[in-house]
Design an enzyme around this catalytic site. Structure first.
Site, PDB file in Angstrom:
ATOM      1  N   TYR A 240       0.831  -1.210   0.000  1.00 27.53           N
ATOM      2  CA  TYR A 240       0.000   0.000   0.000  1.00 27.53           C
ATOM      3  C   TYR A 240       0.862   1.255   0.000  1.00 27.53           C
ATOM      4  O   TYR A 240       0.516   2.267  -0.613  1.00 27.53           O
ATOM      5  CB  TYR A 240      -0.980  -0.039   1.169  1.00 27.53           C
TER       6      TYR A 240
ATOM      7  N   GLU B  97       4.548   9.988  -8.216  1.00 29.25           N
ATOM      8  CA  GLU B  97       5.490   9.649  -9.285  1.00 29.25           C
ATOM      9  C   GLU B  97       4.811   9.837 -10.640  1.00 29.25           C
ATOM     10  O   GLU B  97       5.403  10.348 -11.590  1.00 29.25           O
ATOM     11  CB  GLU B  97       5.978   8.207  -9.141  1.00 29.25           C
TER      12      GLU B  97
END
Lengths: 380, 259
Positions: free
Chosen positions: A235, A244
């Site tokens: 997670y 990202e």
């Protein structure tokens, strides 16, 4: 740039000038050389840290200032403008390596790992992908076996940005049996016995960033370096992906924007059959198509950034932004090279590098195909 | 060590300047503005002096419209302590004499050991305000400064300045006006922490009335025009090299009159 005026205020404008100046002075004069060399000087981390570039998005106690998501946007965009995606990715590799520490780490872990990186003294990398699997994160094979106060870690990682010289790697390891619930995140210090860089990888693009294959042979990692509970790694990784993917979307948009700008410049001066390329309707319309795609992609990405900044989950939207921006970037860079003709195939023209650098954007940080799976689970 | 830095906001050096259709000024739409580069040297030098003396203050003084706050804030982000922003229709695009009057009026309301000005602003290139300011304040001035060393008791400075082909070193008593030249220093970045700190630093807003001055321009700009476009060159074609060379020499001597 006239778009996104609502998202950027005075501090963002000043920051943009600062980063642009940093890029102009410290990076651009050397960027071609660093691209050919396959890495940039380590000292650049320290220089970037001095200006505060590495600390954007980190708590005030370490970075010295409060920032919002659009300060991150500005730093990412302007660094990408150096014209080397690899340099931006390498210099900012901590942006994917530190957030799990920030989100899941104890106060002690944060104090120990984060400030030295933000000061440019240590380099941080994220280690997820393995030779046997990339997108299939739940299938990580690197094993960490508990032995008293330590984990004994064995396995390998590959395509690790900043991997050849990272001082710490935020690494996904398997601490139990099969399945994604048995994955944990460890901060592996690379001076530990048994850790080695097995290969510096040669790549199609992103040349200025060092990318490595890492080997771990019974590396002893203190349990105190585990982030969160055992088994909480999956997670943590998933959460980390969101930022990202935002960074990669921003990078795609700026890469496309630069390819467009280069093409406009070139088409104005290059003559064929007695007139500049812009004298041909086919070229003009192509440039308009490119500009339209870039504009739409940027506006959508900003919108998603604003949602993330406001604390919304936005997993569907950021996945869409990544797919869209990377495809736009591919297409725009393709046309940019086409407009440049043979020169677009030559190293000395920026579009040649942009074209190569664009290819990773629909692969890294989760492939387009994985993005579509993520979205399909939400909308179907 | 207290410095007052007169700073102007100017179009970015990379801006393509266009004259408006009436010829009364330049097209301002879409222009990116920066701190006048010579003024940026001033800011840096003032900060270094404050750091060297480990005490003091750097005050930024700017005349111009609302957009100038961004430049003032940038200087504050570099480390300056506070800003004075004179924003008044009658002064914002005034001639150098009016500008100098406004600067002098503002300067007389603050404490300083040195006033820094850029030796010129890269937009209108008058290079007059600094000199006029010194005259109005009845203090000495040194122009085109490339090195500054202030004595420990802050009563004088040894200053290096550019002269044709070399340097001149002069001694000047303080307070004085120094006008900064390229080579004085390498200005620092407005760092991220600096940018955030700058948000809380004060900027005093002032009008011509606050300064007690009435602007009376001595200069009226009549017209702006672009330099003529370069004419196409002349090609010597279909000639034998020796004849072409002779013809070239003849043209350079008789037509271009450059040799």
């Amino acid at each position: 740039m006239n778009s996104g005026l609502d998202y950027f205020g005075e501090s963002h404008h000043i920051l943009r000038q600062t980063v642009a100046k940093f890029v102009e002075r410290e990076i651009k004069p050397h960027v071609d050389e660093w691209e050919e060399a396959g890495e940039f000087p380590r000292d650049l981390y320290r220089k970037a840290a001095e200006v505060g570039l590495l600390g954007v998005a980190y708590p005030e106690e370490w970075s010295g200032f409060p920032s919002d998501i659009f300060h991150e946007v500005v730093v990412n965009e302007e660094l990408t403008r150096c014209g080397s995606g690899g340099l931006a990715a390498g210099l900012m590799s901590h942006a994917i390596a530190l957030p799990p520490i920030l989100a899941m780490g104890t106060q002690e872990q944060k104090e120990r790992f984060i400030p030295p990186v933000l000061r440019g003294e240590k380099i941080a990398a994220l280690g997820i992908t393995e030779p046997g699997g990339g997108s299939d994160v739940g299938n990580v094979k690197t094993r960490a076996v508990r032995d008293g106060d330590h984990y004994v870690v064995s396995g390998s990682k590959t395509m690790i940005t900043s991997g050849t010289r990272a001082d710490l790697v935020t690494m996904a390891v398997r601490t139990g049996g099969k399945g994604h619930r048995e994955i944990s995140l460890l901060v592996v210090e690379t001076d530990s016995p048994g850790f080695s860089v097995s290969k510096k990888l040669k790549k199609m693009g992103w040349w200025a960033s060092d990318t490595a294959e890492l080997a771990l042979d019974e590396v002893r990692v203190p349990v105190a370096n585990r982030l969160g509970e055992e088994g909480a790694g999956f997670y943590g990784i998933m959460h980390n992906f969101r930022k990202e993917r935002l960074y990669l979307s921003l990078m795609a948009n700026i890469t496309a924007q630069m390819a467009l700008e280069e093409s406009v410049k070139y088409a104005r001066v290059r003559e064929a059959f007695g007139k500049p390329l812009t004298g041909f309707q086919v070229t003009r319309h192509k440039l308009v198509d490119m500009a339209t795609l870039v504009e739409i992609s940027r506006e959508f990405t900003y919108r998603v950034a604003a949602k993330i900044g406001a604390g919304m989950n936005a997993v569907k939207e950021i996945s869409m932004a990544k797919i869209f921006s990377a495809e736009v970037c591919d297409r725009v860079c393709h046309h940019a090279v086409q407009i440049h003709g043979g020169y677009g195939f030559m190293r000395e023209y920026l579009v040649e590098r942009l074209y190569r650098d664009s290819r990773i954007l629909s692969i890294g940080g989760g492939t387009t195909e994985i993005m579509k799976e993520v979205i399909s689970k939400i909308i179907l | 060590m207290k410095s007052l830095v007169c700073m102007k906001q100017v179009p970015d050096t990379e801006t393509q300047i266009k004259v408006n259709s009436q010829g009364t000024g330049i097209v301002t739409e879409g222009i990116k503005y920066i701190i006048n580069p010579y003024d940026e040297f001033s800011v840096e030098e003032a900060l270094r002096l404050k750091e060297k003396f480990k005490q003091g203050e750097v005050v930024i003084l700017t005349i111009g419209p609302d957009r100038c706050t961004e430049s003032i804030r940038t200087a504050l982000a570099m480390g300056a302590d506070k800003g004075i922003h004179i924003n008044d229709e009658s002064l914002n695009s005034a001639d150098p004499f009016v500008v100098a009057q406004a600067l002098a009026a503002a300067a007389s309301q603050v404490d300083y050991n040195v006033i820094f000005c850029g030796h010129r602003a890269i937009d209108d290139d008058f290079a007059e305000a600094g000199a006029m300011l010194a005259e109005l304040l009845q203090i000495p001035q040194v122009t085109l400064v490339t090195k500054v060393e202030v004595s420990d008791d802050k009563t004088k400075a040894i200053v290096e300045r550019d002269v044709e082909g070399g340097k001149e070193t002069v001694e000047v008593s303080l307070p004085c006006v120094l006008t900064s030249q390229k080579g004085l220093n390498e200005p620092r970045y407005a760092s991220l922490p600096g940018i955030m700190k700058a948000k809380k630093k004060p900027i005093d807003k002032k009008t011509a009335a606050d300064l007690g001055i009435t602007a009376e321009a001595r200069l009226e700009s009549r017209e702006y025009s672009m330099p003529p476009e370069r004419k196409a060159g002349k090609k010597l074609e279909g000639m034998e090299p020796p004849d072409a060379a002779k013809e070239l020499v003849r043209l350079l001597r008789n037509e271009a009159k450059v040799i």
